[in-house]
Structure formats: structure tokens, C-alpha cells
Design a protein around this motif. Sequence first.
Motif, PDB file in Angstrom:
ATOM      1  N   SER A  36      76.311  33.215  21.969  1.00 32.63           N
ATOM      2  CA  SER A  36      76.367  34.625  21.592  1.00 32.63           C
ATOM      3  C   SER A  36      74.977  35.244  21.673  1.00 32.63           C
ATOM      4  CB  SER A  36      76.943  34.786  20.180  1.00 32.63           C
ATOM      5  OG  SER A  36      76.195  34.025  19.245  1.00 32.63           O
ATOM      6  N   ASP A  37      74.949  36.564  21.863  1.00 31.44           N
ATOM      7  CA  ASP A  37      73.699  37.324  22.009  1.00 31.44           C
ATOM      8  C   ASP A  37      73.720  38.441  20.980  1.00 31.44           C
ATOM      9  OD1 ASP A  37      71.536  38.839  22.735  1.00 31.44           O
ATOM     10  OD2 ASP A  37      72.140  39.135  24.815  1.00 31.44           O
ATOM     11  N   HIS A  38      72.998  38.230  19.876  1.00 30.29           N
ATOM     12  CA  HIS A  38      72.989  39.191  18.764  1.00 30.29           C
ATOM     13  C   HIS A  38      71.565  39.477  18.303  1.00 30.29           C
ATOM     14  CE1 HIS A  38      77.089  39.897  16.793  1.00 30.29           C
ATOM     15  NE2 HIS A  38      77.348  39.369  17.978  1.00 30.29           N
ATOM     16  N   TYR A  39      71.380  40.674  17.749  1.00 23.94           N
ATOM     17  CA  TYR A  39      70.135  40.979  17.030  1.00 23.94           C
ATOM     18  C   TYR A  39      70.316  40.696  15.542  1.00 23.94           C
ATOM     19  CZ  TYR A  39      65.694  43.125  15.956  1.00 23.94           C
ATOM     20  OH  TYR A  39      64.395  43.328  15.534  1.00 23.94           O
ATOM     21  N   HIS A  40      71.505  40.983  15.019  1.00 23.46           N
ATOM     22  CA  HIS A  40      71.850  40.711  13.622  1.00 23.46           C
ATOM     23  C   HIS A  40      73.032  39.746  13.563  1.00 23.46           C
ATOM     24  CE1 HIS A  40      70.252  44.969  12.572  1.00 23.46           C
ATOM     25  NE2 HIS A  40      69.363  44.077  12.205  1.00 23.46           N
ATOM     26  N   PRO A  41      73.144  38.968  12.479  1.00 25.85           N
ATOM     27  CA  PRO A  41      74.436  38.325  12.201  1.00 25.85           C
ATOM     28  C   PRO A  41      75.404  39.400  11.718  1.00 25.85           C
ATOM     29  CG  PRO A  41      72.941  37.985  10.367  1.00 25.85           C
ATOM     30  CD  PRO A  41      72.148  38.705  11.432  1.00 25.85           C
ATOM     31  N   TRP A  42      76.685  39.019  11.639  1.00 21.94           N
ATOM     32  CA  TRP A  42      77.674  39.986  11.150  1.00 21.94           C
ATOM     33  C   TRP A  42      77.540  40.220   9.646  1.00 21.94           C
ATOM     34  CZ3 TRP A  42      80.422  42.465  14.798  1.00 21.94           C
ATOM     35  CH2 TRP A  42      80.564  41.851  16.042  1.00 21.94           C
ATOM     36  N   ASN A  43      77.073  39.212   8.911  1.00 24.43           N
ATOM     37  CA  ASN A  43      76.858  39.337   7.476  1.00 24.43           C
ATOM     38  C   ASN A  43      75.723  38.396   7.082  1.00 24.43           C
ATOM     39  OD1 ASN A  43      78.081  36.661   6.966  1.00 24.43           O
ATOM     40  ND2 ASN A  43      79.987  37.699   7.525  1.00 24.43           N
ATOM     41  N   ASP A  44      75.179  38.596   5.893  1.00 26.01           N
ATOM     42  CA  ASP A  44      74.032  37.792   5.477  1.00 26.01           C
ATOM     43  C   ASP A  44      74.386  36.327   5.274  1.00 26.01           C
ATOM     44  OD1 ASP A  44      72.382  39.955   5.631  1.00 26.01           O
ATOM     45  OD2 ASP A  44      72.093  40.197   3.462  1.00 26.01           O
ATOM     46  N   ALA A  45      75.658  36.029   4.963  1.00 27.42           N
ATOM     47  CA  ALA A  45      76.054  34.639   4.759  1.00 27.42           C
ATOM     48  C   ALA A  45      75.891  33.822   6.032  1.00 27.42           C
ATOM     49  CB  ALA A  45      77.497  34.564   4.266  1.00 27.42           C
ATOM     50  N   GLN A  46      76.110  34.433   7.187  1.00 27.39           N
ATOM     51  CA  GLN A  46      75.902  33.717   8.445  1.00 27.39           C
ATOM     52  C   GLN A  46      74.427  33.376   8.614  1.00 27.39           C
ATOM     53  OE1 GLN A  46      77.632  36.283  11.413  1.00 27.39           O
ATOM     54  NE2 GLN A  46      79.726  35.875  10.728  1.00 27.39           N
ATOM     55  N   GLY A  47      73.560  34.349   8.415  1.00 26.87           N
ATOM     56  CA  GLY A  47      72.168  34.070   8.115  1.00 26.87           C
ATOM     57  C   GLY A  47      71.192  33.804   9.242  1.00 26.87           C
ATOM     58  N   GLN A  48      71.580  33.923  10.531  1.00 21.56           N
ATOM     59  CA  GLN A  48      70.642  33.639  11.618  1.00 21.56           C
ATOM     60  C   GLN A  48      70.775  34.699  12.710  1.00 21.56           C
ATOM     61  OE1 GLN A  48      68.284  31.322  11.945  1.00 21.56           O
ATOM     62  NE2 GLN A  48      68.721  30.241  10.028  1.00 21.56           N
ATOM     63  N   SER A  49      69.845  34.692  13.647  1.00 23.71           N
ATOM     64  CA  SER A  49      69.963  35.526  14.834  1.00 23.71           C
ATOM     65  C   SER A  49      68.775  35.297  15.765  1.00 23.71           C
ATOM     66  CB  SER A  49      70.053  37.010  14.465  1.00 23.71           C
ATOM     67  OG  SER A  49      70.532  37.749  15.565  1.00 23.71           O
ATOM     68  N   PRO A  50      68.640  34.090  16.317  1.00 21.79           N
ATOM     69  CA  PRO A  50      67.533  33.828  17.243  1.00 21.79           C
ATOM     70  C   PRO A  50      67.708  34.585  18.557  1.00 21.79           C
ATOM     71  CG  PRO A  50      69.053  31.978  17.208  1.00 21.79           C
ATOM     72  CD  PRO A  50      69.495  32.909  16.125  1.00 21.79           C
ATOM     73  N   PHE A  51      66.601  34.790  19.260  1.00 19.74           N
ATOM     74  CA  PHE A  51      66.610  35.480  20.544  1.00 19.74           C
ATOM     75  C   PHE A  51      67.247  34.574  21.587  1.00 19.74           C
ATOM     76  CE2 PHE A  51      64.134  37.219  24.310  1.00 19.74           C
ATOM     77  CZ  PHE A  51      64.821  38.421  24.356  1.00 19.74           C
ATOM     78  N   VAL A  52      68.370  35.018  22.128  1.00 20.89           N
ATOM     79  CA  VAL A  52      69.198  34.129  22.939  1.00 20.89           C
ATOM     80  C   VAL A  52      68.468  33.617  24.174  1.00 20.89           C
ATOM     81  CG1 VAL A  52      70.271  35.955  24.334  1.00 20.89           C
ATOM     82  CG2 VAL A  52      71.523  33.840  23.875  1.00 20.89           C
ATOM     83  N   TRP A  53      67.588  34.425  24.762  1.00 23.30           N
ATOM     84  CA  TRP A  53      66.949  34.012  26.014  1.00 23.30           C
ATOM     85  C   TRP A  53      65.962  32.875  25.788  1.00 23.30           C
ATOM     86  CZ3 TRP A  53      69.882  35.636  29.654  1.00 23.30           C
ATOM     87  CH2 TRP A  53      70.596  36.838  29.476  1.00 23.30           C
ATOM     88  N   SER A  54      65.334  32.836  24.639  1.00 19.88           N
ATOM     89  CA  SER A  54      64.473  31.696  24.307  1.00 19.88           C
ATOM     90  C   SER A  54      65.302  30.430  24.133  1.00 19.88           C
ATOM     91  CB  SER A  54      63.697  31.976  23.018  1.00 19.88           C
ATOM     92  OG  SER A  54      62.893  33.128  23.146  1.00 19.88           O
ATOM     93  N   VAL A  55      66.447  30.566  23.483  1.00 24.15           N
ATOM     94  CA  VAL A  55      67.317  29.410  23.270  1.00 24.15           C
ATOM     95  C   VAL A  55      67.848  28.887  24.599  1.00 24.15           C
ATOM     96  CG1 VAL A  55      69.387  28.557  22.105  1.00 24.15           C
ATOM     97  CG2 VAL A  55      67.939  30.252  20.970  1.00 24.15           C
ATOM     98  N   ILE A  56      68.209  29.791  25.507  1.00 26.78           N
ATOM     99  CA  ILE A  56      68.717  29.358  26.815  1.00 26.78           C
ATOM    100  C   ILE A  56      67.655  28.569  27.566  1.00 26.78           C
ATOM    101  CG2 ILE A  56      69.435  30.191  29.103  1.00 26.78           C
ATOM    102  CD1 ILE A  56      70.946  32.442  27.601  1.00 26.78           C
ATOM    103  N   GLY A  57      66.396  28.985  27.452  1.00 23.20           N
ATOM    104  CA  GLY A  57      65.328  28.219  28.084  1.00 23.20           C
ATOM    105  C   GLY A  57      65.283  26.792  27.570  1.00 23.20           C
ATOM    106  N   ALA A  58      65.419  26.628  26.256  1.00 31.47           N
ATOM    107  CA  ALA A  58      65.428  25.282  25.686  1.00 31.47           C
ATOM    108  C   ALA A  58      66.677  24.511  26.094  1.00 31.47           C
ATOM    109  CB  ALA A  58      65.327  25.369  24.164  1.00 31.47           C
ATOM    110  N   LEU A  59      67.823  25.187  26.140  1.00 30.94           N
ATOM    111  CA  LEU A  59      69.066  24.528  26.548  1.00 30.94           C
ATOM    112  C   LEU A  59      68.979  23.999  27.983  1.00 30.94           C
ATOM    113  CD1 LEU A  59      71.727  27.017  25.113  1.00 30.94           C
ATOM    114  CD2 LEU A  59      71.319  24.680  24.335  1.00 30.94           C
ATOM    115  N   SER A  60      68.264  24.713  28.831  1.00 28.35           N
ATOM    116  CA  SER A  60      68.160  24.289  30.226  1.00 28.35           C
ATOM    117  C   SER A  60      67.503  22.927  30.352  1.00 28.35           C
ATOM    118  CB  SER A  60      67.379  25.325  31.038  1.00 28.35           C
ATOM    119  OG  SER A  60      65.988  25.310  30.719  1.00 28.35           O
ATOM    120  N   GLU A  61      66.671  22.549  29.385  1.00 30.14           N
ATOM    121  CA  GLU A  61      66.010  21.245  29.393  1.00 30.14           C
ATOM    122  C   GLU A  61      66.787  20.207  28.591  1.00 30.14           C
ATOM    123  OE1 GLU A  61      63.015  20.238  30.968  1.00 30.14           O
ATOM    124  OE2 GLU A  61      63.547  22.054  32.070  1.00 30.14           O
ATOM    125  N   ALA A  62      67.580  20.676  27.619  1.00 28.98           N
ATOM    126  CA  ALA A  62      68.234  19.751  26.690  1.00 28.98           C
ATOM    127  C   ALA A  62      69.545  19.192  27.220  1.00 28.98           C
ATOM    128  CB  ALA A  62      68.481  20.448  25.347  1.00 28.98           C
TER     129      ALA A  62
END
Length: 316
Positions: A36-62
Motif C-alpha cells: 500500500s502507498d499511504h501518507y497516513h494510516p486510516w486510524n492511529d491504532a494502525q500506527g505506521q506510514s513509511p514512504f513506500v518507494w524507500s521500502v520498495i528499494g529495500a524489497l528489491s534486495e530482500a
Amino acid sequence: MPEYGYFLSCEQYGPAELIEQARMAEQAGFRALWISDHYHPWNDAQGQSPFVWSVIGALSEAVSLPIETAVTCPTVRMHPAVVAQAAATSAVLTGGRFRLGVGTGEALNEHIVGGPWPPAHIRLEMLEEAVQVMRRLFSGEEVNHHGTHYTVENARLYTVPDEPVPIDVSGFGPAATRLASRVGDGYITMMPDASMVERYREGGGAGKPVSGGTKVCYDTDADAAVRTAHRLWANELLPGELGQVLPSPKHFEQAQTLVTEDMVRANRVCGADADAHVAELAKFADAGFDRVYVNQIGPDVRGFFDFYRTEVLPRL
């Protein structure tokens, strides 16, 4: 037979957790990843929202699995020329294993830059123009574009994959499905609705992949699973256009007080009944989907992957 993938939730997990889940998904036998690509979570209980493009870079190696955003909104928060650069780099990093899933987005993520939140028909216009701009940029040629919604001047992507990045379009109603049929390389929807799949294919999407996804809450205690799903993802049962127009997590928290645990129990697979999990994913297969992605809501992520590796995926 559909291909089964895992749905990484940037709203609920941090970057390191997402990378570890992707590794476990590959080991469990899942064949692809959504993220998923979000700036905010849907509610505070979910609690995260990393920048998706940085994560995809890491996934490409993992991992070696194909990766797709589900979905990126390339119209308001980020200009389509910038999204095109991010998608092209992701495709290069993954050796062509990246697809760009796009949609018209939600005010929750897009209004943060201070502009107006357009009505649905304007957002569809913006998305179509954005797709046109990105396709031109994926060619690697210089692009000049002066359109209704976007201006691009002297823009050229120097880092591009050998083949243009496939763009899949998300649709949850007739107008968006028609747009997906007309401009998409594939179709994304979260409802196992055979009539929508048929409409997409008859409208011009024949031979192109149809992808869908669902969330489950694996837990050996079914009642605990319902409580967890209600606490974290009650927002998914809000009716109508609320998901597109509410502007902040606190507004979703206010609205989801209307969603009861009984509503979650009736609409979400919760617990460790393999038959129920298989039946949930089989709905998508029966509706004609080519790819089906599943996300684990609950905290027992390792238990989920063991359960799917041994009890669910072999039956699918």
C-alpha cells in the motif's frame, strides 16, 4: 488458477517489519507482493506510514518476488512526473518485476499539500491524464505536456527499464472500471465481483490481468481475532464514499464507531478455520481473478505464514 500473493500494509507496519514479512511470504510460497502507498494510516491504532518507494528499494534486495503498489495516487500529493521516476527506478531495481498500481486516491493522504479535494469525476480525469504523462516518460524521451491538469516541461527519465512499467488501474465502480478498461495494463479491485471483472474484460481489458485483495485475521482464538480486526480495520466497513472524502485519521476513528464487532465477524475471516480462509480466497478465483493477495491483520504474523504454508496455499 490464480496466482496468490501477500499484501504488505504500510498503514500497520514499519519498514523493517514489512521487509521481514516479505521474506516470510516468499518462504511460505506466496508468488507476488502488493504494498500500500499511504501518507497516513486510516486510524492511529494502525500506527505506521513509511514512504513506500524507500521500502520498495529495500524489497528489491530482500526478495525475488514481483512487487506492485496497491495503489499509488499519482495526481495530487505527488505529480505524475515524479511518480513516473519512482516507478521507473523501482522497475530497474527489481529487474522488471515491478508494476505500478494506480487509483484516484483518498483525501486522507492527498489533501495534505493544501489543495482542494476534487469530486470523483474530476479525479478520474486527472488519473487518466496522469497515466498518459507517465507512459510518455517511461519511453525515456523528453516530454513536454500542457494538459488540463498537469504541465510537464523538458522532462526526461534517464533511468528507465528495458520495457515500460505496466500500469494497472484500480476501480470500484462502473466509471473507474471503464477507465481501467481503456487505459490500464491491468485491473485492480478489492471486491470478488464477477460482473465487474466481466465489464472490465468486455470494455477492452480482455487478456489483461485482474488482481484483487482481501484482509484476514489469523488467530487461534477467533473471538480475539474479531476484536483485533475491529480495533485496527473497522474503517473498511464504512459505507459509500466516506473512505475517499474523510480528511484525517481522527475522522475515520469517529466514523468507525458506527461499525460493530458483529459487523466485522460477518464480513471478515477471523480465526484459524482453514476452510474459511480457503473459501474467502476462492471467491476471487470463482469471479475470474488472475491474482489474489491476502493481508494478515493480527499480531501473529509468523503463525499466519505457517498456517498458509501448510493449511491454505496447498489447497488453492
